[in-house]
Design an enzyme around this catalytic site. Structure first.
Site, PDB file in Angstrom:
ATOM      1  N   CYS A   2       0.849  -1.182   0.000  1.00 11.12           N
ATOM      2  CA  CYS A   2       0.000   0.000   0.000  1.00 11.12           C
ATOM      3  C   CYS A   2       0.889   1.238   0.000  1.00 11.12           C
ATOM      4  O   CYS A   2       2.093   1.162  -0.217  1.00 11.12           O
ATOM      5  CB  CYS A   2      -0.915   0.007   1.225  1.00 11.12           C
ATOM      6  SG  CYS A   2      -1.903  -1.495   1.396  1.00 11.12           S
ATOM      7  N   LEU A  54      -3.859  -1.473  -1.514  1.00  9.92           N
ATOM      8  CA  LEU A  54      -3.856  -2.541  -2.503  1.00  9.92           C
ATOM      9  C   LEU A  54      -4.272  -3.796  -1.743  1.00  9.92           C
ATOM     10  O   LEU A  54      -3.515  -4.329  -0.939  1.00  9.92           O
ATOM     11  CB  LEU A  54      -2.470  -2.722  -3.129  1.00  9.92           C
ATOM     12  CG  LEU A  54      -2.310  -3.859  -4.145  1.00  9.92           C
ATOM     13  CD1 LEU A  54      -3.203  -3.634  -5.354  1.00  9.92           C
ATOM     14  CD2 LEU A  54      -0.860  -3.990  -4.586  1.00  9.92           C
ATOM     15  N   ASN A  79       1.965  -0.237   5.450  1.00 10.61           N
ATOM     16  CA  ASN A  79       2.318  -0.673   4.102  1.00 10.61           C
ATOM     17  C   ASN A  79       3.168  -1.926   4.237  1.00 10.61           C
ATOM     18  O   ASN A  79       4.196  -1.901   4.901  1.00 10.61           O
ATOM     19  CB  ASN A  79       3.107   0.434   3.383  1.00 10.61           C
ATOM     20  CG  ASN A  79       3.770  -0.059   2.102  1.00 10.61           C
ATOM     21  OD1 ASN A  79       3.301  -0.987   1.471  1.00 10.61           O
ATOM     22  ND2 ASN A  79       4.875   0.569   1.727  1.00 10.61           N
ATOM     23  N   GLU A  81       3.373  -6.476   4.464  1.00  5.97           N
ATOM     24  CA  GLU A  81       2.715  -7.729   4.818  1.00  5.97           C
ATOM     25  C   GLU A  81       3.384  -8.310   6.061  1.00  5.97           C
ATOM     26  O   GLU A  81       4.614  -8.335   6.159  1.00  5.97           O
ATOM     27  CB  GLU A  81       2.817  -8.759   3.681  1.00  5.97           C
ATOM     28  CG  GLU A  81       2.167  -8.340   2.377  1.00  5.97           C
ATOM     29  CD  GLU A  81       0.651  -8.294   2.445  1.00  5.97           C
ATOM     30  OE1 GLU A  81       0.075  -8.957   3.343  1.00  5.97           O
ATOM     31  OE2 GLU A  81       0.047  -7.595   1.611  1.00  5.97           O
ATOM     32  N   ASP A 106      -3.947  -8.812   8.236  1.00  5.84           N
ATOM     33  CA  ASP A 106      -2.721  -8.693   9.028  1.00  5.84           C
ATOM     34  C   ASP A 106      -2.610  -7.317   9.667  1.00  5.84           C
ATOM     35  O   ASP A 106      -1.954  -7.151  10.697  1.00  5.84           O
ATOM     36  CB  ASP A 106      -1.484  -9.005   8.182  1.00  5.84           C
ATOM     37  CG  ASP A 106      -1.341  -8.117   6.956  1.00  5.84           C
ATOM     38  OD1 ASP A 106      -2.327  -7.462   6.565  1.00  5.84           O
ATOM     39  OD2 ASP A 106      -0.237  -8.089   6.366  1.00  5.84           O
TER      40      ASP A 106
END
Length: 626
Positions: A2, A54, A79, A81, A106
């Site tokens: 993101c 995203l 931003n 994972e 997450d």
């Protein structure tokens, strides 16, 4: 994957003003997150944050950001994972019964960890890539943090009385308090390395948050300094003090187990996933392990060039055929690649001059037509000794040391008046080396005399120019690898991939940079990385379990483009416009006369100056776009 941005300042703003500023900041990085956007602001303290999403994990509104914690105290924009978020969620549930979850993202797990466990414990517990901004409504503090190896970007800095932060500089530029003064000192670093290393940026007062660091900023706290929560130097030190003592076979088995764990976590997504495949050691290994775990054919992507000297697609296809992946390739023309050049200032938020950015963008664009997430093989060279300088530099330094320094300098002085093709020029540079560290700096540098090329500039310290903190590393090979892992990899390789992928709204993941793999690699003896004059020995042995040696054993090839001939041919008009002497003099950044001399040398074929010229051309194109 993101994008985030925001501000923190002492000025109270009307709610409509804050919302409009945040909207503009978010819009500037919309490609990082095209699926949704959100803002949150507290106008009483002058804080605001925006997020572009995203959607990868939990595609529902339950994953929307900025996200408020269940207790209401914290606001998070994130931003990246967190690959072990399911494990962390389970631990949270075991510690406290009666958990109420909005969804399964997450982001929610990370935020709950931060609220319950605090910053330090959470950062140590997370496995992943991330950059985040955490607002504490109670203490009125902003925390910015970046992942261990620097996979995700984060800029921050004061502009007047306002702190600005964001995933890319274009988001900071969208704020009305942004001043945008070019840092001439940082520009010297661009000429030397073709990128600007952390913590510097092209703008005065704006810095990159270093990898593995966080910073906590209170109201008006201009003295806040980043602190490490994970330090690669300590990882290398620990690896040297407690090296791996097992057999070759045990090392291969352990590496396979750690990579399997890393890839298993990174394959988790609620959207289509694939992998880049160049046919080289690293990407082939990642795809091999992915395919072993997958119940279906893995999607793989490669691009090829019509010029045979630059075409690697044939090797990728051979590996894909052997592994049985669902392989797609795109042969691009010279025109396809050249069409990207005018777009580079938009794709890269600050001047960035690694020309392999062009094919990286093209393969990202192709992959995004089919998947939203792609795994890559980056990191293998720095961690396992893959770059050719790691093999020949120690021998070169031993040879140079046999020649007294005054004699070396005398030879260099005699060669100066001769015509200077690239090899002679590089020889002159090498002969002047005063230490092994200086030798590597000279080999890595595109320009040595950076301060004379840029008017009114002084080159600041950088890792290769200030290696004192790494004196504990006695091995020249390990020293080179370590500094590249801290500098070249996060500031060149990972920047190149992040911006190229994000410009196509594609998330990239890097299994080799899982910190558990990195820490194991640091413990391996050099002989398991470089053996018989070849690098990445342990990676190769593992790959041979899945792919025949004949398919992958060949000289290392970079993701290169024929830049030298392009500048004499189809890019000549573009370059000449940017390098006009009157233009350069008016702008006042470069020694205009000398640049023109170098440009003419390149056009006349006396020397290939493309690598030197590219950094200047990229800056000029970026400057014109501001």
């Amino acid at each position: 994957m993101c994008g985030l941005a925001g501000f923190f300042g002492p000025f109270r703003r009307a709610a409509d003003d804050s919302a409009e500023i945040l909207r503009k900041q978010g819009l500037s990085i919309a490609l990082r997150g095209p699926d949704s956007d959100g803002i949150w602001h507290d106008d009483a303290v002058g804080f605001g944050v925006t997020h572009r999403r995203l959607s990868i994990s939990d595609l529902s509104l339950a994953g929307h950001q900025p996200m408020a914690s269940h207790c209401g105290r914290y606001i998070l924009a994130f931003n990246g994972e967190i690959y072990n978020h399911r494990e962390l969620r389970s631990r949270l549930e075991q510690e406290e019964q009666g958990n109420t979850w909005r969804g399964h993202s997450d982001t929610e797990v990370l935020l709950t960890c931060l609220a319950r466990w605090g910053l330090d414990r959470t950062l140590q517990a997370c496995v992943g890539m991330f950059a985040f901004a955490l607002w504490d409504r109670q203490d009125r503090t902003l925390t910015l943090a970046r992942d261990r190896m620097g996979e995700k970007p984060l800029y921050w800095g004061w502009q007047g009385q306002t702190l600005l932060f964001g995933s890319e500089l274009k988001a900071l530029r969208a704020h009305p308090d942004f001043q945008g003064m070019i840092d001439r000192d940082a520009l010297t670093l661009l000429l030397r390395y073709n990128y600007i290393p952390a913590p510097y940026s092209i703008y005065r007062g704006i810095r990159k948050l270093p990898a593995g660091h966080y910073v906590v900023i209170g109201v008006g706290d201009r003295d806040a300094m980043p602190r490490p929560f994970w330090d690669y130097r300590n990882v290398v030190r620990a690896g040297l003090e407690t090296p791996f003592t097992g057999t070759d076979g045990q090392a291969i088995d352990e590496l396979e187990a750690r990579l399997m764990t890393s890839i298993q976590g990174q394959r988790v997504a609620d959207v289509p996933l694939g992998a880049f495949l160049s046919g080289g050691i690293d990407s082939s290994l990642v795809v091999s392990l992915m395919q072993r775990q997958a119940s279906q054919r893995v999607n793989t992507y490669a691009i090829g060039f019509q010029a045979r000297d630059f075409d690697e697609a044939v090797h990728a296809r051979a590996v894909a055929d052997h592994l049985g992946t669902d392989h797609a390739e795109l042969y691009v023309t010279e025109q396809d690649a050249l069409a990207i050049v005018p777009e580079l200032p938009r794709i890269y938020c600050e001047p960035f001059a690694d020309s392999s950015q062009i094919p990286t963008f093209l393969v990202s664009r192709m992959a995004r037509q089919h998947v939203t997430v792609a795994l890559s093989g980056d990191g293998g060279d720095e961690l396992f000794g893959g770059y050719t300088p790691y093999q020949f530099m120690p021998r070169l330094w031993r040879w140079l040391r046999m020649i007294p320094a005054p004699l070396r300098q005398g030879i260099a002085a005699m060669l100066v008046p001769l015509p200077a093709p690239q090899r002679i020029e590089k020889l002159l540079t090498i002969l002047g080396a005063t230490s092994r560290e200086d030798l590597y700096l000279r080999v890595r540098s595109h320009w040595m005399d950076t301060e004379s090329m840029i008017l009114g500039a002084n080159e600041p310290d950088s890792l290769l120019r200030h290696p004192d903190t790494w004196r504990f590393v006695k091995s020249f090979e390990v020293w080179m690898m370590s500094l590249d892992a801290c500098g070249y990899m996060p500031d060149d390789i990972l920047v190149k991939v992040d911006r190229a992928a994000m410009a196509n709204s594609l998330e990239t993941r890097v299994p080799l940079l899982d910190h558990r793999v990195v820490e194991f690699a640091a413990r391996l003896p050099l002989s398991m990385k470089i053996r018989d004059g070849r690098g990445k020995w342990v990676l190769r042995q593992l790959l041979y379990r899945y792919v025949p040696q004949s398919l992958v054993d060949r000289p290392k090839a970079g993701f290169a483009v024929p830049l030298g001939s392009w500048l004499r041919g189809p890019l000549r008009e573009w370059a000449e416009d940017l390098l006009q002497e009157p233009k350069l003099r008016k702008e006042g950044y470069f020694d205009a006369k000398r640049i023109q001399e170098i440009w003419q040398e390149h056009l006349n074929g006396r020397a290939d100056r493309s690598n030197r010229l590219w950094s200047i051309l990229i800056f000029q194109a970026w400057l014109a776009d501001q």
